[in-house]
Enzyme design. Sequence first.
Site, short mmCIF file in Angstrom:
data_model
loop_
_atom_site.label_atom_id
_atom_site.label_comp_id
_atom_site.label_asym_id
_atom_site.label_seq_id
_atom_site.Cartn_x
_atom_site.Cartn_y
_atom_site.Cartn_z
N CYS A 1 74.68 65.04 111.58
CA CYS A 1 73.39 64.40 111.90
C CYS A 1 73.29 63.99 113.37
CB CYS A 1 73.13 63.21 111.00
SG CYS A 1 72.74 63.73 109.32
N HIS B 1 67.61 58.47 114.44
CA HIS B 1 67.86 59.46 113.38
C HIS B 1 67.26 58.93 112.07
CE1 HIS B 1 69.64 62.32 110.77
NE2 HIS B 1 70.49 61.46 110.22
N ASN C 1 65.55 63.23 105.43
CA ASN C 1 66.57 63.44 106.46
C ASN C 1 66.74 64.94 106.69
OD1 ASN C 1 68.89 63.67 107.99
ND2 ASN C 1 70.10 62.23 106.77
O1 UT7 Z 1 72.35 61.17 107.96
C1 UT7 Z 1 73.73 61.07 107.76
C2 UT7 Z 1 74.15 59.70 107.50
N1 UT7 Z 1 73.77 59.30 106.17
C3 UT7 Z 1 73.28 58.09 105.96
O2 UT7 Z 1 73.10 57.32 106.89
C4 UT7 Z 1 73.02 57.66 104.53
C5 UT7 Z 1 73.59 56.30 104.28
N2 UT7 Z 1 73.46 55.84 102.90
C6 UT7 Z 1 72.26 55.54 102.34
O3 UT7 Z 1 71.21 55.73 102.94
C7 UT7 Z 1 72.27 54.88 100.99
O4 UT7 Z 1 73.58 54.52 100.67
C8 UT7 Z 1 71.66 55.74 99.85
C9 UT7 Z 1 70.17 55.85 100.04
C10 UT7 Z 1 72.32 57.11 99.83
C11 UT7 Z 1 71.89 55.02 98.52
O5 UT7 Z 1 71.36 53.70 98.56
P1 UT7 Z 1 72.25 52.44 98.11
O6 UT7 Z 1 71.38 51.27 98.24
O7 UT7 Z 1 73.49 52.46 98.94
O8 UT7 Z 1 72.52 52.74 96.60
P2 UT7 Z 1 73.94 52.87 95.86
O9 UT7 Z 1 74.58 54.16 96.19
O10 UT7 Z 1 74.69 51.62 96.07
O11 UT7 Z 1 73.46 52.90 94.36
C12 UT7 Z 1 72.84 51.78 93.74
C13 UT7 Z 1 72.48 52.13 92.30
C14 UT7 Z 1 73.62 52.78 91.54
O12 UT7 Z 1 73.57 52.34 90.21
P3 UT7 Z 1 74.53 51.19 89.67
O13 UT7 Z 1 75.92 51.68 89.91
O14 UT7 Z 1 74.19 49.98 90.49
O15 UT7 Z 1 74.15 51.06 88.24
C15 UT7 Z 1 73.30 54.25 91.60
O16 UT7 Z 1 73.84 54.97 90.53
O17 UT7 Z 1 71.43 53.08 92.30
C16 UT7 Z 1 71.81 54.23 91.54
N3 UT7 Z 1 71.20 55.42 92.14
C17 UT7 Z 1 69.95 55.81 91.89
N4 UT7 Z 1 68.98 55.32 91.07
C18 UT7 Z 1 67.79 55.94 91.05
C19 UT7 Z 1 71.74 56.28 93.04
N5 UT7 Z 1 70.85 57.23 93.37
C20 UT7 Z 1 69.73 56.96 92.66
C21 UT7 Z 1 68.47 57.58 92.57
N6 UT7 Z 1 67.54 57.05 91.76
N7 UT7 Z 1 68.15 58.70 93.29
#
Ligand code: UT7
Length: 332
Positions: A116, A256, A286
Amino acid sequence: MNRLTAAITAVGAYVPEYRLTNSILETMVDTNDEWITSRTGIKERRILKDPDKGTSYLAIEAAKDLIRKRNLDPAEIDLVILGTATPDLPVASTAVYVASEIGAVNAFAYDLQAACSNFLYGMSTAARYIESGRYKKVLLIGADKMSSIIDYTDRTTCIIFGDGAGAVLFEPSEEGLGLIDEYLRSDGTGRKFLQIEAGGSLMPPSEETVRNKKHYVFQDGKSVFKFAVSNMADVAAKIMERNSLSHEDVNWLVPHQANKRIIDATANRMGLDHSKVMMNIEKYGNTTSATLPLLLHDYEKQLNKRDNLVFAAFGGGFTWGSIYLKWAYNTK
Ligand code: UT7
């Protein structure tokens, strides 16, 4: 005599027609519009549906847009650099094919890969060729067909990424405009958090790697988020500090587009009002290498000569950094 600086003098872009909206994703994986919007800021992404077209198609269209807008003779281009994480082929640089297809018959060309941060690192690379005085026109393209490496049954990644391309032309400036300062970083201990495990020399393709879905992007989102949110803000703040830029001096943050929450945190750390933050994540998601030039394309008409732009990016590897650039032209 003034030091030769490298300025952006034209911008072009291309995104495919097809819109993959949050409501369509709701029918594909267990997710919902509210979750995606509040956690990422994304509403839809563009997807290149034609299975016979690769990243080169996106890059060529973006380059042609720039050439048309600028009325540029492609034979004058000295160098084509393509930032991409999704080359057409593992061997045979995509940039070389793109250069030939756009008529850059006098250019040499190569790909650059820093995930990225491709476009950010590419700006640094392009600027050095110009500043050396040896080359006059460097075309930098950021293009990715992310849909080719995404598992559309994995809700943790398929909601994030989209396809797209953007291009800028770097030319010498004798007015001190263009790239002023950069602070680029990398940390290889981060590669386990965001990668495609198979298909490279460590794990060549096999029936097993395909069966186990090892050719798709894997991301430990939480860990990447933690690193991204602090590092992107740190480097942007550092660039401001060492160039004595106050929040009033900065006209635009060009961040980004990975996650709206990361962008907001960076802007807050810089003390910037939201009106100064370029944002189009809601439309494209993204697009990896294409986020920064797509922003320049969407905001080009609002930019004024001598505006102070601070770019910031964070990506797999890990790679990250910030660039301070003075905008070089007004758009009529
Ligand atoms: O460009 C390259 C660099 N990349 C980045 O900068 C990305 C950085 N990371 C992020 O933007 C975020 O971590 C994400 C958007 C990928 C995820 O958001 P988050 O707030 O970190 O969510 P999480 O992974 O902590 O997941 C929270 C909950 C989980 O459920 P439990 O374990 O709390 O029951 C996930 O299973 O949300 C669940 N979850 C979803 N729910 C609905 C994960 N993906 C989804 C989804 N829809 N698509």
